[in-house]
Design a protein around this motif. Structure first.
Motif, mmCIF file in Angstrom:
data_model
loop_
_atom_site.group_PDB
_atom_site.id
_atom_site.type_symbol
_atom_site.label_atom_id
_atom_site.label_comp_id
_atom_site.label_asym_id
_atom_site.label_seq_id
_atom_site.Cartn_x
_atom_site.Cartn_y
_atom_site.Cartn_z
ATOM 1 N N TRP A 154 0.707 -1.364 0.090
ATOM 2 C CA TRP A 154 -0.156 0.008 0.147
ATOM 3 C C TRP A 154 0.707 1.173 -0.007
ATOM 4 O O TRP A 154 0.448 2.440 -0.431
ATOM 5 C CB TRP A 154 -1.003 0.005 1.099
ATOM 6 C CG TRP A 154 -2.157 -0.948 0.764
ATOM 7 C CD1 TRP A 154 -2.228 -2.179 1.100
ATOM 8 C CD2 TRP A 154 -3.551 -0.506 0.438
ATOM 9 N NE1 TRP A 154 -3.603 -2.495 0.788
ATOM 10 C CE2 TRP A 154 -4.311 -1.520 0.290
ATOM 11 C CE3 TRP A 154 -3.850 0.826 0.089
ATOM 12 C CZ2 TRP A 154 -5.542 -1.386 -0.200
ATOM 13 C CZ3 TRP A 154 -5.227 0.963 -0.429
ATOM 14 C CH2 TRP A 154 -5.948 -0.302 -0.480
ATOM 15 N N SER A 155 1.952 1.135 0.545
ATOM 16 C CA SER A 155 3.076 2.530 0.603
ATOM 17 C C SER A 155 3.206 2.714 -1.051
ATOM 18 O O SER A 155 3.512 3.902 -1.448
ATOM 19 C CB SER A 155 4.230 2.005 1.160
ATOM 20 O OG SER A 155 5.026 1.308 0.569
ATOM 21 N N TYR A 158 0.125 4.204 -2.379
ATOM 22 C CA TYR A 158 -0.121 5.843 -2.076
ATOM 23 C C TYR A 158 1.028 6.781 -2.736
ATOM 24 O O TYR A 158 0.979 7.569 -2.126
ATOM 25 C CB TYR A 158 -0.247 5.885 -0.621
ATOM 26 C CG TYR A 158 -1.406 5.109 -0.059
ATOM 27 C CD1 TYR A 158 -2.495 5.153 -0.616
ATOM 28 C CD2 TYR A 158 -1.248 4.458 1.057
ATOM 29 C CE1 TYR A 158 -3.954 5.175 -0.029
ATOM 30 C CE2 TYR A 158 -2.388 3.860 1.639
ATOM 31 C CZ TYR A 158 -3.711 4.305 1.160
ATOM 32 O OH TYR A 158 -4.587 3.846 2.003
ATOM 33 N N LEU A 165 -2.797 4.553 -7.176
ATOM 34 C CA LEU A 165 -3.958 5.295 -6.819
ATOM 35 C C LEU A 165 -4.112 6.383 -7.700
ATOM 36 O O LEU A 165 -5.249 6.786 -8.070
ATOM 37 C CB LEU A 165 -3.915 5.419 -5.208
ATOM 38 C CG LEU A 165 -5.353 6.267 -4.706
ATOM 39 C CD1 LEU A 165 -6.602 5.639 -5.000
ATOM 40 C CD2 LEU A 165 -5.008 6.568 -3.343
ATOM 41 N N TYR A 180 1.030 13.034 -2.382
ATOM 42 C CA TYR A 180 1.364 11.981 -1.695
ATOM 43 C C TYR A 180 0.494 11.671 -0.647
ATOM 44 O O TYR A 180 0.115 12.384 0.011
ATOM 45 C CB TYR A 180 2.770 12.128 -1.198
ATOM 46 C CG TYR A 180 3.482 11.044 -0.085
ATOM 47 C CD1 TYR A 180 3.376 9.758 -0.706
ATOM 48 C CD2 TYR A 180 3.831 11.269 1.168
ATOM 49 C CE1 TYR A 180 4.059 8.761 0.070
ATOM 50 C CE2 TYR A 180 4.507 10.214 1.954
ATOM 51 C CZ TYR A 180 4.612 8.922 1.371
ATOM 52 O OH TYR A 180 5.188 8.051 2.034
ATOM 53 N N TRP A 181 -0.148 10.530 -0.550
ATOM 54 C CA TRP A 181 -1.365 9.983 0.171
ATOM 55 C C TRP A 181 -0.785 9.695 1.788
ATOM 56 O O TRP A 181 -1.821 9.807 2.645
ATOM 57 C CB TRP A 181 -2.137 8.796 -0.201
ATOM 58 C CG TRP A 181 -2.749 9.171 -1.558
ATOM 59 C CD1 TRP A 181 -2.331 9.168 -2.761
ATOM 60 C CD2 TRP A 181 -4.083 10.000 -1.667
ATOM 61 N NE1 TRP A 181 -3.360 9.376 -3.519
ATOM 62 C CE2 TRP A 181 -4.466 9.838 -2.940
ATOM 63 C CE3 TRP A 181 -5.263 9.895 -0.709
ATOM 64 C CZ2 TRP A 181 -5.673 10.394 -3.434
ATOM 65 C CZ3 TRP A 181 -6.352 10.469 -1.209
ATOM 66 C CH2 TRP A 181 -6.596 10.690 -2.657
ATOM 67 N N LEU A 182 0.486 9.453 2.058
ATOM 68 C CA LEU A 182 0.929 9.420 3.495
ATOM 69 C C LEU A 182 1.451 10.736 3.936
ATOM 70 O O LEU A 182 2.234 10.637 4.721
ATOM 71 C CB LEU A 182 1.867 8.355 3.321
ATOM 72 C CG LEU A 182 1.238 6.837 3.286
ATOM 73 C CD1 LEU A 182 2.302 6.031 3.227
ATOM 74 C CD2 LEU A 182 0.162 6.586 4.026
ATOM 75 N N ALA A 190 -5.296 7.196 5.365
ATOM 76 C CA ALA A 190 -4.981 6.546 4.490
ATOM 77 C C ALA A 190 -4.507 4.930 5.233
ATOM 78 O O ALA A 190 -4.255 3.962 4.345
ATOM 79 C CB ALA A 190 -3.647 7.047 3.520
#
Length: 326
Positions: A154-155, A158, A165, A180-182, A190
């Motif tokens: 998932w990293s 993201y 994504l 950047y989703w994180l 997230a």
């Protein structure tokens, strides 16, 4: 000569031992020997498991209670500080922020996992799709992977530069650029999808196995009464598997409270502690970079233990614990 001549005590002759008496004594001795062998076998059987529990669970927990009254970095001489660790813990804002994140995950992840798992399990059980067994394997696949591997996958999803994504959103007309989703704004939310994705497959299998044990005659009777899928789901399926749902909810809630591997791999509590949870905060204090304080980490562990026990008690009080029979 009288029959009792030369005998001391009673004038009657002693009764000679018979074959039956010898057999009885032999059986009694054999029985005693068998009981001893049984207890030896029982002790040998439980010693490995019980010994492992004592060494790897009970002893560390008791040692944590002792450490919670110390200031110790794990190397130097420990210093007794009494209840100062607990006083500082209740004044530490990072503890309460981490507990707030745990609370957010607890009210989002378990309900989502239970709901998605129930819907998919019901569909796989009551709708005879081609390749249903293949779908079961497909849904269970995330549980074959470790939590760390799931978080690493998932990293990459993201990632702002080459993440899946952002690429998928671009295909449907939503341009996110290199978002950047994180990052700071979305990191906390997230973390929830990987936890849900990694837990749904296991509970699908659990719920499917529970649903297939429901007698078909109940569904046939409901069909004759004109009941649809929704009515059958809420009046037959869910009430009959409610004990399984209760246990699953409890396991998920306790796992969310004490778990931190997902957060550790994705963000390590960052950015700036924005995704920290209580388990990860305790871990970083004891084993993270910089100074170590096993005493304060142990005090936080005692708080976590109280939270887990309280959560178990509340679940026993509020969640229904009775099976329904038709």
């Amino acid at each position: 000569m009288s029959p009792g001549f030369g005998l001391k005590g009673s004038g009657s002759m002693s009764k000679p031992a018979t074959v039956g008496d010898n057999l009885s004594a032999h059986r009694h001795g054999w029985l005693k020997k068998t009981n001893v062998q049984k207890w030896i076998f029982v002790l040998l059987s439980i010693t490995p498991a019980f010994g492992g529990y004592l060494v790897f669970t009970l002893y560390p927990n008791l040692l944590s209670v002792y450490y919670s009254f110390l200031h110790w970095d794990g190397i130097g001489e420990p210093t007794y500080v009494g209840f100062k660790n607990f006083v500082y813990m209740f004044e530490d804002p990072y503890v309460w922020r981490a507990l707030g994140h745990n609370l957010l995950f607890m009210v989002t992840i378990p309900p989502a996992v239970i709901l998605i798992s129930l819907v998919l399990a019901y569909v796989l059980t009551n709708r005879k799709y081609w390749g249903s067994s293949v779908f079961k394997v497909f849904f269970f696949f995330p549980n074959v992977l470790s939590t760390v591997v799931i978080a690493l996958l998932w990293s990459f999803i993201y990632d702002g530069s080459f993440g899946l994504l952002n690429a998928f959103l671009g295909l449907i007309g939503i341009e996110m650029g290199n978002f950047y989703w994180l990052g700071e704004k979305t990191a906390l939310w997230a973390i929830i999808p990987p936890a849900i994705w990694g837990g749904v497959g296991f509970y699908i299998v659990i719920f499917v196995n529970a649903m297939v044990t429901i007698p078909k005659s109940l569904y046939e009777s409901a069909l004759l009464e004109g009941a649809g899928h929704r009515t059958r789901l809420f009046t037959i399926t869910l009430p009959l598997i409610s004990p399984i749902i209760r246990v699953a909810t409890l396991f998920l809630a306790l796992g969310v409270i004490k778990g931190f591997e997902n957060v550790l791999t994705l963000t390590n509590g960052g950015p700036a502690g924005g995704t920290d949870v209580i388990g990860l905060y305790m871990f970083n204090i004891a084993f993270g970079k910089g100074s170590h304080d096993y005493g304060y980490a142990s005090a936080i562990g005692m708080l976590l233990f109280v939270i887990l026990i309280t959560s178990k008690w509340l679940s026993d009080k509020w969640l229904p614990n009775q099976s329904i029979e038709y």
